[in-house]
Design a protein around this motif. Structure first.
Motif: not given
Length: 288
Positions: A5-9, A71-76
């Protein structure tokens, strides 16, 4: 395979960066309880504890340290995908920061703001607080971080600000002569604090160095030419507080406040990130 889940990450990364559930909640515009719930759901989803929390410390677990870069890569990747779909032109964000507020952490704060929202075109203006507040009231700035001016009570308080009288260790003040004072400019509110305090205490003073910016005033102080009022956090290297030695009056404390007219959600989110990062840097510098 579990999906993320984006917001959880995003909550996890904010907690890891700011080392605080409270400051992470401020940065994301959420409550501390909501941030805790998002982190717990993420940990349950991946089956690993990511954050170790004690009454005094918030730190990454071993699994959290491994997961953080991913996690940073995922959000980026998520944010880049959304940005690619946006057809709007880059948003312009004009930020004013008072010269006596901006410290060595300023580049890091701006870098963090840019990383949060690369689509935001940031323009920074450094002036004294009064000039920036006037510009803000005229609509020339989207936001400004300044020292609270006079009795104006609006704005979001970011931190207290304490001042002191600073001079070079070799500064000499001859008894009976006016105190030699260095100041930013006649319109500077910090200068007003100093001169008002001296006048009320009946201490004669003269300005031997006026204007040129905070770096020039710092140079005059370091050279032993004059005394100047500085935030206790931003005094020039090597300068010492000489108020007690010269029997100078106590200086009143103030507050650093944030004024903003931003209304769109993305810009507000960027501003919350900036405010949270500012508080974090102030808290760290105050603890040293």
């Amino acid at each position: 395979m579990a999906s993320l889940d984006v917001e959880s990450v995003r909550a996890f990364v904010a907690i890891a960066d700011l080392q605080s559930f409270t400051r992470a909640a401020e940065a994301l515009g959420a409550t501390q309880g909501a941030i805790s719930v998002k982190l717990r759901r993420l940990e349950e989803r991946i089956g690993q504890r990511l954050i170790e929390r004690t009454p005094r410390h918030v730190r990454l677990s071993a699994h959290g340290a491994v997961f953080l870069d991913r996690a940073r890569d995922f959000l980026a990747a998520h944010d880049a995908a959304l940005s690619a779909l946006a057809s709007a032109t880059p948003r312009r964000f004009v930020l004013g920061i008072a010269a006596h507020v901006a410290g060595p952490e300023l580049p890091a704060l701006l870098a963090q703001l840019n990383a949060h929202d690369p689509g935001l075109r940031i323009e920074v203006r450094l002036e004294n607080s009064r000039t920036l507040l006037d510009a803000f009231d005229r609509g020339e700035l989207d936001a400004c971080i300044i020292r609270r001016e006079d009795d104006r009570r609006d704005g979001e308080v970011l931190s207290p600000e304490h001042f002191g009288w600073f001079a070079s260790p070799n500064f000499e003040h001859r008894q009976g002569e006016p105190l030699r004072l260095a100041a930013l400019s006649p319109s500077c509110g910090v200068r007003d604090i100093a001169t008002r305090a001296l006048d009320e205490a009946g201490i004669a003073w003269t300005e031997v160095f006026l204007g040129g910016g905070s770096s020039a005033v710092a140079a005059a102080v370091s050279a032993g030419l004059a005394v100047a009022i500085f935030s206790c956090r931003l005094a020039p290297p090597g300068a010492i507080e000489i108020g007690e030695r010269l029997r100078l009056p106590r200086l009143p404390s103030s507050e650093i406040v944030l004024h903003s007219t931003l209304t769109d959600l993305k810009s507000r989110a960027a501003l919350r990130t900036l405010a949270a990062a500012f508080r974090e840097h102030r808290a760290r510098s105050g603890s040293r």
